[in-house]
Design an enzyme around this catalytic site. Structure first.
Site, PDB file in Angstrom:
ATOM      1  N   LYS A  70       0.836  -1.199   0.000  1.00 18.07           N
ATOM      2  CA  LYS A  70       0.000   0.000   0.000  1.00 18.07           C
ATOM      3  C   LYS A  70       0.875   1.255   0.000  1.00 18.07           C
ATOM      4  O   LYS A  70       0.627   2.204  -0.736  1.00 18.07           O
ATOM      5  CB  LYS A  70      -0.900  -0.028   1.240  1.00 18.07           C
ATOM      6  CG  LYS A  70      -2.115   0.842   1.125  1.00 18.07           C
ATOM      7  CD  LYS A  70      -2.942   0.861   2.399  1.00 18.07           C
ATOM      8  CE  LYS A  70      -3.816  -0.334   2.589  1.00 18.07           C
ATOM      9  NZ  LYS A  70      -4.951  -0.067   3.514  1.00 18.07           N
ATOM     10  N   LYS A  82       2.259  -4.460  11.198  1.00 17.02           N
ATOM     11  CA  LYS A  82       0.927  -4.814  11.695  1.00 17.02           C
ATOM     12  C   LYS A  82       1.062  -5.460  13.059  1.00 17.02           C
ATOM     13  O   LYS A  82       2.023  -6.195  13.326  1.00 17.02           O
ATOM     14  CB  LYS A  82       0.261  -5.830  10.739  1.00 17.02           C
ATOM     15  CG  LYS A  82      -1.239  -5.823  10.824  1.00 17.02           C
ATOM     16  CD  LYS A  82      -1.795  -4.659  10.042  1.00 17.02           C
ATOM     17  CE  LYS A  82      -3.297  -4.573  10.095  1.00 17.02           C
ATOM     18  NZ  LYS A  82      -3.815  -3.463   9.297  1.00 17.02           N
ATOM     19  N   ASP A 116      -7.740  -0.756  13.534  1.00 20.59           N
ATOM     20  CA  ASP A 116      -8.021  -1.868  12.627  1.00 20.59           C
ATOM     21  C   ASP A 116      -9.199  -2.613  13.249  1.00 20.59           C
ATOM     22  O   ASP A 116      -9.745  -2.161  14.273  1.00 20.59           O
ATOM     23  CB  ASP A 116      -6.798  -2.799  12.484  1.00 20.59           C
ATOM     24  CG  ASP A 116      -6.866  -3.654  11.226  1.00 20.59           C
ATOM     25  OD1 ASP A 116      -6.140  -3.372  10.273  1.00 20.59           O
ATOM     26  OD2 ASP A 116      -7.662  -4.624  11.191  1.00 20.59           O
ATOM     27  N   THR A 149     -10.561   7.286   3.941  1.00 19.74           N
ATOM     28  CA  THR A 149     -10.678   6.052   3.146  1.00 19.74           C
ATOM     29  C   THR A 149     -11.858   6.162   2.187  1.00 19.74           C
ATOM     30  O   THR A 149     -11.756   5.820   1.000  1.00 19.74           O
ATOM     31  CB  THR A 149     -10.856   4.830   4.071  1.00 19.74           C
ATOM     32  OG1 THR A 149      -9.757   4.784   4.966  1.00 19.74           O
ATOM     33  CG2 THR A 149     -10.907   3.533   3.282  1.00 19.74           C
ATOM     34  N   GLY A 185     -20.564   0.185   7.853  1.00 18.59           N
ATOM     35  CA  GLY A 185     -19.805   0.629   9.022  1.00 18.59           C
ATOM     36  C   GLY A 185     -19.187   1.992   8.751  1.00 18.59           C
ATOM     37  O   GLY A 185     -19.733   2.811   7.998  1.00 18.59           O
ATOM     38  N   GLY A 188     -18.300   2.234   4.783  1.00 17.49           N
ATOM     39  CA  GLY A 188     -19.411   1.910   3.887  1.00 17.49           C
ATOM     40  C   GLY A 188     -20.541   2.917   3.978  1.00 17.49           C
ATOM     41  O   GLY A 188     -21.125   3.300   2.957  1.00 17.49           O
ATOM     42  N   ASN A 264     -10.067  -4.786   2.819  1.00 18.30           N
ATOM     43  CA  ASN A 264      -8.689  -5.254   2.653  1.00 18.30           C
ATOM     44  C   ASN A 264      -8.678  -6.716   2.226  1.00 18.30           C
ATOM     45  O   ASN A 264      -9.573  -7.476   2.600  1.00 18.30           O
ATOM     46  CB  ASN A 264      -7.951  -5.172   3.999  1.00 18.30           C
ATOM     47  CG  ASN A 264      -7.343  -3.810   4.228  1.00 18.30           C
ATOM     48  OD1 ASN A 264      -6.701  -3.255   3.333  1.00 18.30           O
ATOM     49  ND2 ASN A 264      -7.535  -3.271   5.412  1.00 18.30           N
TER      50      ASN A 264
END
Ligand code: NAD
Length: 367
Positions: A70, A82, A116, A149, A185, A188, A264
């Protein structure tokens, strides 16, 4: 090259993988840093009910590598990291996040972490108790990551429609087009809202009935059972829920011309890019279209700035170019994105890993 050991790490070229175990608070976690040759690693902390520590390690390896891809595609001067935490009833959340924060702090700025799945505002504030290297909500942080995003996804959707319409610029409008939004969420909902406001025909689904009802009531969109969304005829299927949703069974059901959304690790396996292409479905590579939050968060940590709208909107231009290039090469866009990212990573081969001050003086080119 050493032989792969143990099997878990086969194929992995990660710089650092740290296992954190503190049974007194039920903590079993992994911090993985894939690549820092472009700058510090960025990546959130995922908390899931992994069935084993092996499964958690595999997920940390996969997700941190995707963060490097990314960064490479968004030309963010950083790499992938991560954290993953094994969620279970015996986990003391407060103590666990505070302890993970100390491990992150101990990396001295080699790894910046953030939200996350399973790590929201409350957990970020717990991390902040023990580390400076975390993205926090509110006025102290970079701003609304989900909105960043969503903005990138909308830019990407313009690119998708423009490419489908064989336009030579990003001129396609949302109005009159049909979209199936999976997941209402943080991301979205905003995507569905912007599409509906632009006059698009939006159908959405979310298994959380309050979220579905809110979208129906506030946005005036149609909401259907989440199991039925794959079968809906539409221009674009917009996945904003979980990863791994495109596999043999779902790809066969799709009735769309393109798939483009924030989720993802969209493809259950890389081979599914070819299955989608053979059905004539255009796919926006996930780590390109969903990089808005990374662009905002990384730039905030690196420069202190908060305004990166233009860089996020440029996701549309990048994708449009990528679609054209993939088309001329005769390969699916996700395959081309993987190749470009791998090529950019290879070009860093002679650069040393990133160590912040006071360790930076140790940064020498490897022999
Ligand atoms: P979220 O948890 O706020 O929302 C996800 C929603 O999907 C939930 O409401 C959930 O009920 C719903 N859902 C789950 N299964 C579903 C199904 N089968 N059908 C329909 N809906 C379903 O997550 P988010 O922050 O909005 O992120 C969405 C996706 O985008 C995730 O895959 C995430 O990893 C990815 N992503 C998010 C960001 C960000 O800034 N939040 C950045 C990059 C990528």
């Amino acid at each position: 090259m050493l032989p792969p050991f143990p099997e878990l790490f086969e194929g992995s070229d990660h710089e650092q993988v740290q296992l954190i175990q503190e049974p007194s608070i039920g903590l079993y976690a992994v911090l993985a840093i894939h690549d820092t040759r472009g700058g510090p690693a960025f990546g959130g902390i995922r908390r899931l009910a992994y069935r084993s520590i092996g499964e958690a390690i595999r997920d940390a390896l996969r997700l941190s590598e995707a963060m490097t891809q990314k960064c490479l595609m968004a030309r963010v001067p950083g790499g992938g990291g991560k954290g993953v935490v094994v969620d279970h009833p015996g986990l003391d959340l407060t103590a666990a996040y505070r302890l993970i924060g100390r491990y992150v702090e101990n990396l001295g700025g080699r790894f910046y972490t953030g939200p996350d799945v399973g790590t929201g505002d409350a957990e970020l504030l717990l991390l902040r108790d023990s580390t400076r290297f975390v993205t926090v909500p509110g006025s102290e942080g970079p701003g609304d990551l989900a909105a960043a995003t969503a903005r990138g996804v909308l830019a990407g959707l313009h690119a998708v429609l423009s490419f489908l319409e064989r336009s030579d610029s990003l001129s396609a409008e949302f109005a009159e087009h049909t979209f199936a939004v999976q997941g209402l969420g943080s991301v979205g909902y905003l995507v569905a809202q912007a599409l509906a406001q632009a006059g698009a025909q939006v159908t959405a689904a979310d298994p959380i009935s309050e979220r579905a009802a809110r979208a129906r009531d506030e946005l005036g969109i149609e909401v259907i059972h989440d199991g039925d969304l794959f079968d809906l005829p539409c221009d674009v299927f917009v996945p904003c829920a979980l990863g791994g949703i495109l596999h043999d069974l779902t790809i066969e059901r799709l009735r769309c011309r393109a798939v483009a959304g924030s989720a993802n690790n969209l493809l259950a396996s890389p081979e599914h890019a070819a299955s989608l292409a053979s059905r004539g479905i255009l796919v926006a590579p996930d780590y390109v279209i969903n990089s808005g939050a990374l662009i905002l968060g990384a730039n905030f940590h690196l420069t202190g700035g908060r305004e990166h709208g233009a860089a996020i909107d440029a996701i549309g231009d990048e994708l449009f170019e990528l679609f054209g290039w993939a088309n001329s090469e005769g390969i699916p866009p996700p395959v081309l994105a993987d190749r470009i990212a791998a090529d950019r990573l290879r070009k860093r081969r002679s650069v040393a890993s990133f160590f912040p001050e006071p360790f930076a003086s140790n940064r020498e080119d490897p022999k």
